[in-house]
Design a protein around this motif. Structure first.
Motif, PDB file in Angstrom:
ATOM      1  N   VAL A   1     158.033  84.193 -14.451  1.00  0.00           N
ATOM      2  CA  VAL A   1     157.427  82.902 -14.786  1.00  0.00           C
ATOM      3  C   VAL A   1     156.951  82.888 -16.239  1.00  0.00           C
ATOM      4  CG1 VAL A   1     156.691  82.398 -12.424  1.00  0.00           C
ATOM      5  CG2 VAL A   1     155.139  83.619 -13.959  1.00  0.00           C
ATOM      6  N   ARG A   2     156.899  84.062 -16.863  1.00  0.00           N
ATOM      7  CA  ARG A   2     156.465  84.150 -18.267  1.00  0.00           C
ATOM      8  C   ARG A   2     157.637  83.932 -19.228  1.00  0.00           C
ATOM      9  NH1 ARG A   2     151.246  84.151 -16.935  1.00  0.00           N
ATOM     10  NH2 ARG A   2     151.061  85.303 -15.019  1.00  0.00           N
ATOM     11  N   GLY A   3     158.844  83.895 -18.716  1.00  0.00           N
ATOM     12  CA  GLY A   3     159.995  83.603 -19.574  1.00  0.00           C
ATOM     13  C   GLY A   3     160.829  84.811 -19.928  1.00  0.00           C
ATOM     14  N   SER A   4     160.264  86.005 -19.876  1.00  0.00           N
ATOM     15  CA  SER A   4     161.044  87.212 -20.192  1.00  0.00           C
ATOM     16  C   SER A   4     160.318  88.430 -19.620  1.00  0.00           C
ATOM     17  CB  SER A   4     161.195  87.387 -21.708  1.00  0.00           C
ATOM     18  OG  SER A   4     159.959  87.766 -22.280  1.00  0.00           O
ATOM     19  N   VAL A   5     161.054  89.532 -19.537  1.00  0.00           N
ATOM     20  CA  VAL A   5     160.442  90.759 -19.003  1.00  0.00           C
ATOM     21  C   VAL A   5     159.349  91.253 -19.953  1.00  0.00           C
ATOM     22  CG1 VAL A   5     160.866  93.182 -18.429  1.00  0.00           C
ATOM     23  CG2 VAL A   5     162.454  91.420 -17.652  1.00  0.00           C
ATOM     24  N   ALA A   6     159.592  91.169 -21.264  1.00  0.00           N
ATOM     25  CA  ALA A   6     158.571  91.624 -22.220  1.00  0.00           C
ATOM     26  C   ALA A   6     157.294  90.805 -22.072  1.00  0.00           C
ATOM     27  CB  ALA A   6     159.100  91.536 -23.643  1.00  0.00           C
TER      28      ALA A   6
ATOM     29  N   VAL B   1     153.579  92.235 -21.119  1.00  0.00           N
ATOM     30  CA  VAL B   1     152.353  91.990 -21.894  1.00  0.00           C
ATOM     31  C   VAL B   1     151.285  91.426 -20.966  1.00  0.00           C
ATOM     32  CG1 VAL B   1     151.290  90.625 -23.737  1.00  0.00           C
ATOM     33  CG2 VAL B   1     153.562  91.607 -24.086  1.00  0.00           C
ATOM     34  N   SER B   2     151.704  90.488 -20.134  1.00  0.00           N
ATOM     35  CA  SER B   2     150.781  89.863 -19.199  1.00  0.00           C
ATOM     36  C   SER B   2     150.178  90.892 -18.234  1.00  0.00           C
ATOM     37  CB  SER B   2     151.542  88.772 -18.439  1.00  0.00           C
ATOM     38  OG  SER B   2     150.805  88.311 -17.374  1.00  0.00           O
ATOM     39  N   ARG B   3     151.031  91.792 -17.731  1.00  0.00           N
ATOM     40  CA  ARG B   3     150.553  92.838 -16.807  1.00  0.00           C
ATOM     41  C   ARG B   3     149.588  93.787 -17.521  1.00  0.00           C
ATOM     42  NH1 ARG B   3     150.086  91.592 -11.940  1.00  0.00           N
ATOM     43  NH2 ARG B   3     148.696  93.339 -12.250  1.00  0.00           N
ATOM     44  N   CYS B   4     149.905  94.114 -18.778  1.00  0.00           N
ATOM     45  CA  CYS B   4     148.999  94.984 -19.553  1.00  0.00           C
ATOM     46  C   CYS B   4     147.618  94.339 -19.660  1.00  0.00           C
ATOM     47  CB  CYS B   4     149.546  95.220 -20.970  1.00  0.00           C
ATOM     48  SG  CYS B   4     150.916  96.384 -21.044  1.00  0.00           S
ATOM     49  N   VAL B   5     147.591  93.029 -19.916  1.00  0.00           N
ATOM     50  CA  VAL B   5     146.314  92.315 -20.034  1.00  0.00           C
ATOM     51  C   VAL B   5     145.550  92.397 -18.719  1.00  0.00           C
ATOM     52  CG1 VAL B   5     145.274  90.010 -20.288  1.00  0.00           C
ATOM     53  CG2 VAL B   5     147.099  90.743 -21.844  1.00  0.00           C
ATOM     54  N   VAL B   6     146.249  92.146 -17.606  1.00  0.00           N
ATOM     55  CA  VAL B   6     145.583  92.158 -16.298  1.00  0.00           C
ATOM     56  C   VAL B   6     144.994  93.538 -16.007  1.00  0.00           C
ATOM     57  CG1 VAL B   6     145.940  91.938 -13.803  1.00  0.00           C
ATOM     58  CG2 VAL B   6     146.992  90.292 -15.366  1.00  0.00           C
ATOM     59  N   GLU B   7     145.781  94.586 -16.251  1.00  0.00           N
ATOM     60  CA  GLU B   7     145.309  95.949 -15.950  1.00  0.00           C
ATOM     61  C   GLU B   7     144.158  96.345 -16.875  1.00  0.00           C
ATOM     62  OE1 GLU B   7     146.322  97.381 -13.314  1.00  0.00           O
ATOM     63  OE2 GLU B   7     148.255  96.467 -12.883  1.00  0.00           O
TER      64      GLU B   7
END
Ligand code: FE2
Ligand code: FE2
Length: 281
Positions: A111-116, A120-126
């Motif tokens: 849903v973010r548009g790309s794997v990268a 980045v989004s997952r890094c922020v969450v963690e």
């Protein structure tokens, strides 16, 4: 190269004797809220497995391990919440929560548009999850509950490292520069007030039977949560977030990023408390 190293003697929920645990009401509320979020572990993993389905095995092996640890966090927080408040009805709260808020469909497309962007989004969450657990550990006097939060904070930091390695690997194919990463990170941070967290807060507070007023609920939740954050916590978060956007956290950028986070948390926390008092119920 593995994305995440297995821990030989990883903690288990029964390692902690919670019989004497006591938490102040705001901390218990935050713990129950995060318990619902963590317990959605299988939805998060299914979504990422679909995105990684054509990748080499190490991508999904990492997700399997991550998934198991996130589910364990849900179990741990449930046990802690139940030991402090025997009236906490986890099964019905969870069923109600999942019935109200859906998670992204596992279509194989991010849903973010790309794997990268997804990484980045997952890094922020963690990074923010690890920081949150440190905040909770520092906010209480009960040593056993504090050691639970500290164990969770360490796991989330390892998860951050895992998604950062995935991001670096992905960056070899997909060119995402610093500004792109900053944009994805900011987008994810602004989603912190989305319905995933705020509805969970209203469910555990028993305020979700009638129409949920998201903004009011967000003010109540964030008002009590943000008052617990100190400079050292935001410095810890800033260090990880700088890594995620590709900036070396040397003294100047680290101080600047910490100041930005600290100001954001102070201003949002102040407004949340003011709005909770002056806006109509
Ligand atoms: Fe977690
Ligand atoms: Fe995590």
């Amino acid at each position: 190269m593995k994305f995440i190293k297995p821990v030989s003697n990883h903690w288990q929920p029964n390692d902690f004797d919670l019989t004497q645990s006591a938490l102040a009401s705001p901390i218990l509320h935050i713990t129950k809220t995060v318990c619902l979020l963590e317990s959605r572990c299988d939805d998060y993993a299914e979504y990422l497995r679909a995105i990684f389905r054509d990748r080499e095995a190490r991508w999904n092996l990492a997700i399997d391990q991550w998934n198991a640890e996130e589910c364990q966090h849900g179990v741990m927080l449930r046990q802690l919440s139940e030991s402090v408040d025997s009236s906490f009805d986890f099964p019905s709260s969870m069923a109600h929560y999942e019935g109200i808020v859906s998670y992204h469909e596992p279509t194989g497309e991010s849903v973010r548009g790309s794997v990268a962007a997804e990484m980045v989004s997952r890094c922020v969450v963690e990074a923010l999850a690890s920081t949150l657990y440190r905040v909770l550990a520092d906010a209480i006097t009960d040593p056993t509950a504090a050691s639970v939060y500290s164990a969770l904070a360490q796991d989330e930091a390892r998860h951050f490292g895992m998604f950062l390695k995935m991001l670096e690997t992905e960056s070899e194919n997909e060119n995402v520069g610093m500004f792109g990463r900053v944009k994805f990170a900011l987008q994810r941070m602004f989603e912190l007030e989305d319905s995933q967290i705020i509805v969970a807060s209203s469910v555990v507070a028993g305020r979700s039977k009638q129409a949920i007023r998201l903004r009011r609920e967000a003010n109540q939740y964030l008002g009590s949560l943000y008052s617990l954050y100190r400079w050292k916590h935001l410095r810890y978060a800033a260090k990880m977030l700088l890594h995620a956007v590709g900036i070396r956290p040397s003294r100047l950028p680290l101080n600047a990023a910490t100041f930005v986070l600290w100001s954001g948390v102070r201003i949002r926390g102040w407004w949340a408390n003011v709005a909770s008092r002056i806006l109509p119920p």
